[in-house]
Write a protein that holds these residues in place. Sequence first.
Motif, mmCIF file in Angstrom:
data_model
loop_
_atom_site.group_PDB
_atom_site.id
_atom_site.type_symbol
_atom_site.label_atom_id
_atom_site.label_comp_id
_atom_site.label_asym_id
_atom_site.label_seq_id
_atom_site.Cartn_x
_atom_site.Cartn_y
_atom_site.Cartn_z
ATOM 1 N N ILE A 281 33.080 34.586 45.342
ATOM 2 C CA ILE A 281 34.371 35.265 45.450
ATOM 3 C C ILE A 281 34.122 36.696 45.926
ATOM 4 O O ILE A 281 33.336 37.417 45.306
ATOM 5 C CB ILE A 281 35.088 35.294 44.094
ATOM 6 N N PRO A 282 34.733 37.131 47.002
ATOM 7 C CA PRO A 282 34.506 38.504 47.460
ATOM 8 C C PRO A 282 35.034 39.521 46.455
ATOM 9 O O PRO A 282 36.049 39.305 45.795
ATOM 10 C CB PRO A 282 35.265 38.580 48.788
ATOM 11 N N ALA A 283 34.309 40.607 46.342
ATOM 12 C CA ALA A 283 34.713 41.710 45.464
ATOM 13 C C ALA A 283 34.645 43.005 46.248
ATOM 14 O O ALA A 283 33.960 43.105 47.271
ATOM 15 C CB ALA A 283 33.816 41.774 44.237
ATOM 16 N N ILE A 284 35.346 43.991 45.754
ATOM 17 C CA ILE A 284 35.442 45.271 46.451
ATOM 18 C C ILE A 284 35.535 46.382 45.417
ATOM 19 O O ILE A 284 35.985 46.162 44.290
ATOM 20 C CB ILE A 284 36.672 45.274 47.389
ATOM 21 N N GLY A 285 35.100 47.568 45.781
ATOM 22 C CA GLY A 285 35.184 48.721 44.898
ATOM 23 C C GLY A 285 36.418 49.554 45.166
ATOM 24 O O GLY A 285 37.069 49.416 46.211
ATOM 25 N N VAL A 286 36.744 50.421 44.227
ATOM 26 C CA VAL A 286 37.919 51.280 44.390
ATOM 27 C C VAL A 286 37.767 52.179 45.608
ATOM 28 O O VAL A 286 38.727 52.405 46.367
ATOM 29 C CB VAL A 286 38.170 52.116 43.121
ATOM 30 N N ALA A 287 36.568 52.707 45.821
ATOM 31 C CA ALA A 287 36.348 53.602 46.954
ATOM 32 C C ALA A 287 36.626 52.892 48.273
ATOM 33 O O ALA A 287 37.247 53.466 49.187
ATOM 34 C CB ALA A 287 34.919 54.137 46.935
ATOM 35 N N LEU B 126 45.020 42.553 43.584
ATOM 36 C CA LEU B 126 43.754 41.837 43.622
ATOM 37 C C LEU B 126 43.735 40.738 42.571
ATOM 38 O O LEU B 126 44.068 40.984 41.403
ATOM 39 C CB LEU B 126 42.579 42.775 43.365
ATOM 40 N N GLU B 127 43.314 39.538 42.969
ATOM 41 C CA GLU B 127 43.216 38.409 42.039
ATOM 42 C C GLU B 127 42.120 37.470 42.516
ATOM 43 O O GLU B 127 42.008 37.202 43.720
ATOM 44 C CB GLU B 127 44.557 37.678 41.950
ATOM 45 N N VAL B 128 41.314 36.963 41.570
ATOM 46 C CA VAL B 128 40.152 36.140 41.942
ATOM 47 C C VAL B 128 40.439 34.648 41.947
ATOM 48 O O VAL B 128 39.735 33.885 42.611
ATOM 49 C CB VAL B 128 38.964 36.411 41.000
ATOM 50 N N ASP B 129 41.454 34.195 41.223
ATOM 51 C CA ASP B 129 41.660 32.766 41.050
ATOM 52 C C ASP B 129 42.684 32.225 42.047
ATOM 53 O O ASP B 129 43.762 32.797 42.222
ATOM 54 C CB ASP B 129 42.130 32.467 39.622
ATOM 55 N N SER B 130 42.366 31.090 42.658
ATOM 56 C CA SER B 130 43.242 30.529 43.689
ATOM 57 C C SER B 130 44.572 30.050 43.109
ATOM 58 O O SER B 130 45.620 30.150 43.767
ATOM 59 C CB SER B 130 42.539 29.375 44.406
ATOM 60 N N GLU C 130 42.642 38.353 47.846
ATOM 61 C CA GLU C 130 41.980 37.364 47.010
ATOM 62 C C GLU C 130 40.553 37.825 46.751
ATOM 63 O O GLU C 130 39.584 37.253 47.243
ATOM 64 C CB GLU C 130 42.036 35.991 47.672
ATOM 65 N N LYS C 131 40.457 38.880 45.964
ATOM 66 C CA LYS C 131 39.181 39.527 45.679
ATOM 67 C C LYS C 131 39.170 40.015 44.237
ATOM 68 O O LYS C 131 40.214 40.165 43.606
ATOM 69 C CB LYS C 131 38.961 40.730 46.614
ATOM 70 N N ALA D 24 44.773 45.596 39.910
ATOM 71 C CA ALA D 24 43.543 44.804 39.815
ATOM 72 C C ALA D 24 43.640 43.856 38.628
ATOM 73 O O ALA D 24 43.836 44.292 37.498
ATOM 74 C CB ALA D 24 42.328 45.722 39.665
ATOM 75 N N GLY D 25 43.477 42.570 38.907
ATOM 76 C CA GLY D 25 43.747 41.552 37.909
ATOM 77 C C GLY D 25 45.232 41.255 37.926
ATOM 78 O O GLY D 25 45.911 41.234 36.897
ATOM 79 N N ALA D 26 45.756 41.017 39.143
ATOM 80 C CA ALA D 26 47.208 40.901 39.332
ATOM 81 C C ALA D 26 47.779 39.618 38.767
ATOM 82 O O ALA D 26 49.003 39.495 38.625
ATOM 83 C CB ALA D 26 47.551 41.010 40.820
ATOM 84 N N ASN D 27 46.924 38.620 38.492
ATOM 85 C CA ASN D 27 47.379 37.363 37.909
ATOM 86 C C ASN D 27 48.454 36.730 38.801
ATOM 87 O O ASN D 27 48.198 36.452 39.958
ATOM 88 C CB ASN D 27 47.847 37.592 36.475
#
Length: 253
Positions: A168-174, A109-113, A133-134, A86-89
């Motif tokens: 930006i879509p987000a998701i939880g660990v569960a 997981l990464e939020v920036d295009s 891309e979340k 998470a925060g794969a850069n």
Amino acid sequence: MIGKVLRASSLFRRQYGHLRGFLLWAELLKEKLHAHGQPFSVHVPGARAPIWLRARTSDVEAFCQIFGHVEMGFFSSSHAHYMIDAGANIGLTSVFLAMRYPDARIDALEVDSQNCALLRRNTAPYKNVHLLEKGLWSHACKLKILNPEAEPWAYRVGPAPEGAADGIPAIGVAELLAASGFKQVDLLKIDIEGSEIEVLNGQSGEWMGAVKTMAIELHDWMRSGCSDALQRAVDVRRHTRHQSGEYHVIVFE
């Protein structure tokens, strides 16, 4: 002069041998030939393809942390099946793990295009890396970038206005764990610029019991309360804790 070069290249020579380590260090010097943000490639011994970095950015420093200091080298498992980055850069940790665990599923997981473009390029040879891309959050929702003026590797996120079409879509660990089909997260790596507070303060009780090892970079200098959130979340289980570079490593019993 020779002594200076040997000292400068020693980090990589220790990891990859004198010749291969020296050549890798020399390739990193190509950064000086490129403008800010311009991609250039380096060849890591054992990697399936060159790794792409952006010149004169934090990419080179991050590369040295992952492939020089080997900050993720603490993780060792003969039967790892599922990992979350998470925060794969730009994918450096994902590539490092994919090289060591080619049979394990890695959700990156990464939020920036802009980061995602290089992340996709770097991880393309590793079919066990799945790019999402979340953002990682306490639950599925939409996020927005709070500091769009920052460099892409330093973006912070927060909840998007309700009904926002471009969130930006987000998701939880569960949710990630359920979608993976696995019962356990062998390694949960979190480096999300302060959003660890929401992840850890949210619904962590639903998934913390399924995590075997967590590596998290805390950002108290950015948002107070990150360390406290981690302590509360992990105290529900017996664990050991140590430091590996910038990562706080928690190994659950």
